[in-house]
Design an enzyme around this catalytic site. Structure first.
Site, PDB file in Angstrom:
ATOM      1  N   PHE A 151       0.439   5.434  -3.631  1.00  0.00           N
ATOM      2  CA  PHE A 151       0.253   6.861  -3.430  1.00  0.00           C
ATOM      3  C   PHE A 151       0.611   7.560  -4.744  1.00  0.00           C
ATOM      4  O   PHE A 151       1.657   7.275  -5.345  1.00  0.00           O
ATOM      5  CB  PHE A 151       1.127   7.359  -2.281  1.00  0.00           C
ATOM      6  CG  PHE A 151       0.745   8.722  -1.819  1.00  0.00           C
ATOM      7  CD1 PHE A 151      -0.442   8.917  -1.134  1.00  0.00           C
ATOM      8  CD2 PHE A 151       1.550   9.813  -2.082  1.00  0.00           C
ATOM      9  CE1 PHE A 151      -0.812  10.189  -0.710  1.00  0.00           C
ATOM     10  CE2 PHE A 151       1.192  11.084  -1.668  1.00  0.00           C
ATOM     11  CZ  PHE A 151       0.007  11.276  -0.983  1.00  0.00           C
ATOM     12  N   ILE A 189       0.833  -1.202   0.000  1.00  0.00           N
ATOM     13  CA  ILE A 189       0.000   0.000   0.000  1.00  0.00           C
ATOM     14  C   ILE A 189       0.871   1.256   0.000  1.00  0.00           C
ATOM     15  O   ILE A 189       1.993   1.246   0.500  1.00  0.00           O
ATOM     16  CB  ILE A 189      -0.958  -0.012   1.224  1.00  0.00           C
ATOM     17  CG1 ILE A 189      -1.967   1.143   1.177  1.00  0.00           C
ATOM     18  CG2 ILE A 189      -0.190  -0.036   2.528  1.00  0.00           C
ATOM     19  CD1 ILE A 189      -3.083   1.047   2.227  1.00  0.00           C
ATOM     20  N   CYS A 190       0.350   2.305  -0.585  1.00  0.00           N
ATOM     21  CA  CYS A 190       0.897   3.666  -0.548  1.00  0.00           C
ATOM     22  C   CYS A 190       2.264   3.747  -1.251  1.00  0.00           C
ATOM     23  O   CYS A 190       2.349   3.536  -2.446  1.00  0.00           O
ATOM     24  CB  CYS A 190       0.947   4.163   0.890  1.00  0.00           C
ATOM     25  SG  CYS A 190       1.158   5.948   1.026  1.00  0.00           S
ATOM     26  N   ALA A 191       3.320   4.044  -0.522  1.00  0.00           N
ATOM     27  CA  ALA A 191       4.654   4.150  -1.123  1.00  0.00           C
ATOM     28  C   ALA A 191       5.280   2.781  -1.365  1.00  0.00           C
ATOM     29  O   ALA A 191       6.173   2.643  -2.209  1.00  0.00           O
ATOM     30  CB  ALA A 191       5.572   4.976  -0.229  1.00  0.00           C
TER      31      ALA A 191
END
Length: 190
Positions: free
Chosen positions: A123, A101-103
């Site tokens: 992200f 998830i995200c970065a």
């Protein structure tokens, strides 16, 4: 003993991205082990320290999925760890579930070549980096590409958790978690 999901906690991890899914997965009956990559006590990006179940170097069980939470510098610390690299290599070589998830999709997986020709999301600030590493960016909250499950950011952590429950258990079990009011939005595919 086999674990359903191994969660890697690096210093600077994003607390909600890591812990919200862990909570929902455990409520759904999945066996989840949190592993600090350096120590058992791990501080997140917002100064919250959690005690992992184990230190990664002492974890020797089999698992069917591995989860890479985002957060900075957490994703960087995942990317730099030789032990985490071993986990990544094993997961992709053995066709295990990989969740990020995200970065983490671009930074932890992409920098080591694990996004090549794979659809992913993370992200938005890391979209170009992921694409530079051969990934195929999809503008969505959660993306499933084979056994790679990626998600955008903190606000999509519940959706990611629900999708993983659906993939590892069933759509019915994911729906039961949703019906218990544990997911704030009405996710697609539930």
């Amino acid at each position: 003993m086999s674990v359903d999901i191994l969660v890697l906690l690096a210093p600077g991890f994003e607390e909600i991205e890591a812990l919200y899914p862990v909570d929902l997965w455990r409520r759904a009956g999945l066996s989840v082990v949190t592993a600090g990559i350096e120590a058992q006590d791990v501080s997140g990006s917002h100064g919250i320290t959690v005690r992992a179940d184990v230190v990664l170097s002492q974890f020797h069980e089999s698992y069917q999925a591995v989860f890479f939470p985002g957060g900075m510098p957490g994703a960087e610390n995942l990317s730099k760890s030789p032990l985490v690299m071993d986990v990544m290599k094993k997961a992709f070589a053995e066709n295990l579930w990989v969740i990020a998830i995200c970065a983490a999709p671009a930074v932890a997986l992409g920098r080591h070549g694990f996004l090549q020709q794979r659809r992913f999301v993370g992200f938005p600030d890391f979209a170009e980096e992921g694409k530079a590493h051969g990934g195929l960016w999809v503008d969505s909250d959660v993306v499933v590409d084979g056994k790679l499950v990626t998600s955008r950011a903190i606000g999509t952590a519940p959706l990611l958790a629900l999708e993983v429950i659906r993939q590892l258990r069933s759509a019915e079990e994911a729906l039961q978690v949703l019906r218990r009011g544990l997911i704030p939005a009405n996710p697609v595919n539930a």
